[in-house]
Structures are given as structure tokens and as C-alpha cells.
Design an enzyme around this catalytic site. Structure first.
Site, PDB file in Angstrom:
ATOM      1  N   TYR A 126      28.355   6.726 144.596  1.00 61.98           N
ATOM      2  CA  TYR A 126      29.132   7.961 144.556  1.00 61.98           C
ATOM      3  C   TYR A 126      30.011   7.949 143.314  1.00 61.98           C
ATOM      4  O   TYR A 126      30.580   6.910 142.948  1.00 61.98           O
ATOM      5  CB  TYR A 126      29.990   8.080 145.808  1.00 61.98           C
ATOM      6  CG  TYR A 126      30.850   9.322 145.861  1.00 61.98           C
ATOM      7  CD1 TYR A 126      30.272  10.582 145.917  1.00 61.98           C
ATOM      8  CD2 TYR A 126      32.246   9.236 145.839  1.00 61.98           C
ATOM      9  CE1 TYR A 126      31.049  11.725 145.963  1.00 61.98           C
ATOM     10  CE2 TYR A 126      33.032  10.377 145.886  1.00 61.98           C
ATOM     11  CZ  TYR A 126      32.429  11.618 145.951  1.00 61.98           C
ATOM     12  OH  TYR A 126      33.195  12.752 145.990  1.00 61.98           O
ATOM     13  N   ASN A 175      33.859  11.379 154.522  1.00 60.62           N
ATOM     14  CA  ASN A 175      34.661  10.770 153.463  1.00 60.62           C
ATOM     15  C   ASN A 175      35.606   9.745 154.074  1.00 60.62           C
ATOM     16  O   ASN A 175      36.568  10.097 154.742  1.00 60.62           O
ATOM     17  CB  ASN A 175      35.457  11.855 152.729  1.00 60.62           C
ATOM     18  CG  ASN A 175      36.311  11.299 151.606  1.00 60.62           C
ATOM     19  OD1 ASN A 175      36.181  10.139 151.228  1.00 60.62           O
ATOM     20  ND2 ASN A 175      37.185  12.130 151.060  1.00 60.62           N
ATOM     21  N   CYS A 216      43.399  16.982 144.992  1.00 58.09           N
ATOM     22  CA  CYS A 216      42.816  16.012 145.910  1.00 58.09           C
ATOM     23  C   CYS A 216      42.821  16.580 147.324  1.00 58.09           C
ATOM     24  O   CYS A 216      43.816  17.165 147.777  1.00 58.09           O
ATOM     25  CB  CYS A 216      43.624  14.714 145.856  1.00 58.09           C
ATOM     26  SG  CYS A 216      43.168  13.515 147.132  1.00 58.09           S
ATOM     27  N   GLU A 218      35.880  18.147 154.451  1.00 55.62           N
ATOM     28  CA  GLU A 218      36.920  17.265 153.923  1.00 55.62           C
ATOM     29  C   GLU A 218      38.133  17.208 154.842  1.00 55.62           C
ATOM     30  O   GLU A 218      38.512  18.198 155.478  1.00 55.62           O
ATOM     31  CB  GLU A 218      37.337  17.732 152.525  1.00 55.62           C
ATOM     32  CG  GLU A 218      38.497  16.972 151.903  1.00 55.62           C
ATOM     33  CD  GLU A 218      38.210  15.497 151.649  1.00 55.62           C
ATOM     34  OE1 GLU A 218      37.821  14.793 152.597  1.00 55.62           O
ATOM     35  OE2 GLU A 218      38.378  15.049 150.499  1.00 55.62           O
ATOM     36  N   ASP A 242      33.735  19.039 141.762  1.00 56.64           N
ATOM     37  CA  ASP A 242      34.917  19.884 141.985  1.00 56.64           C
ATOM     38  C   ASP A 242      34.496  21.306 142.397  1.00 56.64           C
ATOM     39  O   ASP A 242      33.671  21.470 143.269  1.00 56.64           O
ATOM     40  CB  ASP A 242      35.807  19.890 140.744  1.00 56.64           C
ATOM     41  CG  ASP A 242      36.578  18.589 140.577  1.00 56.64           C
ATOM     42  OD1 ASP A 242      36.552  17.758 141.505  1.00 56.64           O
ATOM     43  OD2 ASP A 242      37.202  18.395 139.518  1.00 56.64           O
ATOM     44  N   GLU A 299      33.005  22.455 145.913  1.00 54.97           N
ATOM     45  CA  GLU A 299      33.990  22.723 146.961  1.00 54.97           C
ATOM     46  C   GLU A 299      34.510  24.150 146.909  1.00 54.97           C
ATOM     47  O   GLU A 299      34.275  24.886 145.935  1.00 54.97           O
ATOM     48  CB  GLU A 299      35.140  21.729 146.865  1.00 54.97           C
ATOM     49  CG  GLU A 299      35.967  21.850 145.607  1.00 54.97           C
ATOM     50  CD  GLU A 299      36.818  20.615 145.365  1.00 54.97           C
ATOM     51  OE1 GLU A 299      38.043  20.766 145.256  1.00 54.97           O
ATOM     52  OE2 GLU A 299      36.257  19.505 145.283  1.00 54.97           O
ATOM     53  N   ARG A 328      31.062  21.317 149.945  1.00 55.10           N
ATOM     54  CA  ARG A 328      32.284  20.737 150.500  1.00 55.10           C
ATOM     55  C   ARG A 328      33.227  21.868 150.895  1.00 55.10           C
ATOM     56  O   ARG A 328      33.441  22.808 150.118  1.00 55.10           O
ATOM     57  CB  ARG A 328      32.956  19.833 149.466  1.00 55.10           C
ATOM     58  CG  ARG A 328      34.383  19.431 149.861  1.00 55.10           C
ATOM     59  CD  ARG A 328      34.984  18.458 148.888  1.00 55.10           C
ATOM     60  NE  ARG A 328      36.440  18.598 148.850  1.00 55.10           N
ATOM     61  CZ  ARG A 328      37.261  17.789 148.176  1.00 55.10           C
ATOM     62  NH1 ARG A 328      36.769  16.780 147.490  1.00 55.10           N
ATOM     63  NH2 ARG A 328      38.557  18.006 148.177  1.00 55.10           N
ATOM     64  N   HIS A 348      28.445  17.678 144.918  1.00 60.81           N
ATOM     65  CA  HIS A 348      29.063  18.585 145.877  1.00 60.81           C
ATOM     66  C   HIS A 348      29.995  19.547 145.160  1.00 60.81           C
ATOM     67  O   HIS A 348      30.654  19.201 144.176  1.00 60.81           O
ATOM     68  CB  HIS A 348      29.747  17.859 147.038  1.00 60.81           C
ATOM     69  CG  HIS A 348      30.851  16.925 146.699  1.00 60.81           C
ATOM     70  ND1 HIS A 348      32.117  17.337 146.342  1.00 60.81           N
ATOM     71  CD2 HIS A 348      30.911  15.571 146.698  1.00 60.81           C
ATOM     72  CE1 HIS A 348      32.896  16.287 146.148  1.00 60.81           C
ATOM     73  NE2 HIS A 348      32.186  15.201 146.345  1.00 60.81           N
ATOM     74  N   ASP A 360      44.433  13.887 140.113  1.00 58.71           N
ATOM     75  CA  ASP A 360      43.272  14.642 140.577  1.00 58.71           C
ATOM     76  C   ASP A 360      43.682  16.063 140.942  1.00 58.71           C
ATOM     77  O   ASP A 360      43.737  16.449 142.111  1.00 58.71           O
ATOM     78  CB  ASP A 360      42.651  13.925 141.779  1.00 58.71           C
ATOM     79  CG  ASP A 360      41.366  14.588 142.264  1.00 58.71           C
ATOM     80  OD1 ASP A 360      40.741  15.327 141.470  1.00 58.71           O
ATOM     81  OD2 ASP A 360      40.995  14.388 143.433  1.00 58.71           O
ATOM     82  N   ASP A 373      30.955  14.191 142.448  1.00 58.14           N
ATOM     83  CA  ASP A 373      31.931  15.215 142.790  1.00 58.14           C
ATOM     84  C   ASP A 373      32.028  16.188 141.623  1.00 58.14           C
ATOM     85  O   ASP A 373      32.517  15.836 140.545  1.00 58.14           O
ATOM     86  CB  ASP A 373      33.279  14.524 143.045  1.00 58.14           C
ATOM     87  CG  ASP A 373      34.413  15.476 143.342  1.00 58.14           C
ATOM     88  OD1 ASP A 373      34.203  16.702 143.317  1.00 58.14           O
ATOM     89  OD2 ASP A 373      35.532  14.988 143.598  1.00 58.14           O
TER      90      ASP A 373
END
Length: 297
Positions: A48, A213, A126, A191, A91, A118, A161, A116, A62, A89
Site C-alpha cells: 500500500y 484501514n 487525514c 474510512e 486522495d 475519496e 473511499r 482509491h 496530510d 491513495d
């Protein structure tokens, strides 16, 4: 030697096949290409690439400060050093729907097995911080449609996500996840779920692969692989674990050097030169040039 011998398309196909097997796939977060090789050597199922780790590696929080180019470049460097599939990731996709499609194509070219996307607002933060917000339904769905339409390899995994649980509650998060699947998402990453009961609720509501996660110091409970298997999860990520371990050890080591004036007392905590060279596969380079590998430990 040099890079992985497995092609990106083969990695993606293998990732899809492993997901279809029904077993839980374990993906630790790699903080650099070398750690990706270590993850493979230890026998994990995939790698990952965490946005939080990539941001931290650049010395940034983040909160959406990294660019598509930075993420794609670093993720590609990591992916090419392992025969395992790498999930990244991405974002919010780094812009409007057309940008999302371009991000996906860039990640395909870089050798990633999936990403992913989101549903947070821009700039994101984050998922385990307070004060985050999510976009409206149509914006979230357009991002996933763009990611699915943008990919050229149908085996590239598009994971939706949703951060809706912490913003609008569990039921609304499940409703959004269903809509994201209808928009074309191959899998769902809910998440910041609070505990096993919420994972079970998502499993009962959806029939696509689900990603859990297991990040430390977050809002959720750290569950074992067996617990996640029993809950019907398909992928588990440990996004920041290796970076936290490495930085914790580095901090303690620097304290020891300051206190004692030498690193001599730290040797038993270090990766040995022999182990490092083995992980880097030094001997294989002699196939091309004997002058490269011309020593003995």
C-alpha cells in the site's frame, strides 16, 4: 534485479484473482521502494502507498498539499521494485473529474494495480482528523465515474473511499457507498469506522470487496486479521505502521548517539549489511557486470 520482473498488467490480474478468492489480503504501507521489497520478502499479499506517508516523507502534513505528479512518481518508484500489486491513495483525484481520469491513467502508466478516490472536499485531510467534510452526492459519484471511464486496463482496481461515517453517520455512509458502487467502483473503503459492528453493517449492505484501514492512533479499533476475516473484509491496509516503526527507531537511535557519543550500542537493532545486500539482491548484478559484484562479505 533492477526492478520487478512481473508486468503491471500481470500484477493487476493477480490482484483481481486474489480478491476473488475470498481470503483477506494484507497490504502494509511502504514508505520507500526498499521497504516494498521487504514487504514482499516477508510474504505479504500486496503493498500500500499511503498519502499520509508520502506527505510525511516530504515533511508535510496530510492536508492535501501533495500533487498528482509527486504521488504518481513516488508510487511508481515503489511499485516497480516489487512483484506484488501496489494500491495507492489518490486522495480526491487531484482536481475535477477530468483530472481524476488523468490521475488514474498516470497511475496505470506508473505500474500501480489500483487506487482509491475519496469523497472529501478539497483540500482534504487525514481521515482520522476532526473537522473534515465530504462533497455532495453528485460530486462524489462523478469522481468515481471519471476514474472508471479514465482507466484503460479493466483490471486496474478503482476503490471508492467514503469519509461520510464521521460526517453524516453510519447509515448515510452506507447509502453513499451503495451509490458509489452503482457508479462503477470495484471496491469500497469505508474510512474511520468505530468498531467491528460498523464493519459488519457495511458487509451486510454491500456485495463488493471491502477495505479495512488498521491505522494506529486513529478513531477505530485495531482488529486482528482473523477478526477482519470473520467480518468479511477483503483487504486490510496498515498504512503508516512501517514509517512509525522506522521513525521511532531512528529517534531512539539519535538519542543514544547524543547520550553516549557513539552508535556502537545500537548495532543489534540495525539491519545488517548482509541483510541489506541480500534484500537489494547484489549478486544478481554480476550477470551484467562482474565489476559491480566483486566482493565478499
Amino acid at each position: 534485479m533492477l526492478y520487478a520482473t512481473t508486468t503491471a498488467s500481470d500484477k493487476r490480474r493477480a490482484f483481481r484473482e486474489a480478491l476473488a478468492s475470498g481470503r483477506l489480503l494484507r497490504l502494509p504501507g511502504a514508505f520507500n521502494p526498499l521497504s516494498a521489497r521487504l514487504i514482499e520478502a516477508k510474504g505479504f499479499d500486496g503493498v500500500y502507498v499511503s498519502g499520509a506517508v508520502l506527505s510525511a516523507d516530504l515533511g508535510l502534513p496530510d492536508i492535501g498539499l501533495t500533487t498528482a505528479t509527486e504521488v504518481t512518481t513516488r508510487a511508481g518508484q515503489i511499485a516497480r521494485m516489487t512483484n506484488l500489486p501496489a494500491l495507492v491513495d489518490a486522495d480526491t483525484g487531484f482536481g475535477e473529474p477530468m483530472n481524476v481520469a488523468r490521475t488514474v491513467q498516470g497511475l496505470e502508466d506508473a505500474g500501480l494495480a489500483g487506487c482509491h478516490i475519496e469523497d472529501q472536499v478539497n483540500p482534504k485531510r487525514c481521515g482520522h482528523l476532526d473537522g473534515k467534510d465530504v462533497v455532495d452526492d453528485e460530486t462524489a459519484l462523478r469522481r468515481i465515474r471519471a476514474a472508471v471511464d479514465g482507466r484503460r486496463d479493466p483490471d486496474f482496481l478503482v476503490v471508492a473511499r467514503t469519509d461520510a461515517r464521521a460526517v453524516v453517520g453510519l447509515d448515510a455512509a452506507i447509502d453513499r457507498a451503495r451509490a458509489l458502487v452503482d457508479a462503477g467502483a470495484d471496491a469500497v473503503f469505508p474510512e474511520a469506522l468505530a468498531g467491528p459492528e460498523e464493519f459488519a453493517a457495511f458487509r451486510a449492505a454491500l456485495d463488493v470487496p471491502l477495505l479495512a484501514n488498521m491505522t494506529e492512533f486513529g478513531k477505530g479499533t485495531l482488529l486482528t486479521a482473523q477478526q477482519l476475516t470473520d467480518l468479511g473484509m477483503n483487504i486490510v491496509i496498515y498504512p503508516v505502521t512501517l514509517l512509525r516503526l522506522a521513525m521511532g527507531a531512528a529517534s531512539a537511535g539519535l538519542d543514544e548517539i547524543l547520550a553516549s557519543g557513539t552508535q556502537a550500542g545500537l548495532l543489534d537493532r540495525m539491519q545488517t549489511r548482509a541483510d541489506l545486500y541480500d534484500l537489494l539482491d547484489y549478486p544478481s548484478y554480476s550477470h551484467f557486470d562482474e565489476d559491480v559484484f566483486n566482493f565478499r562479505l
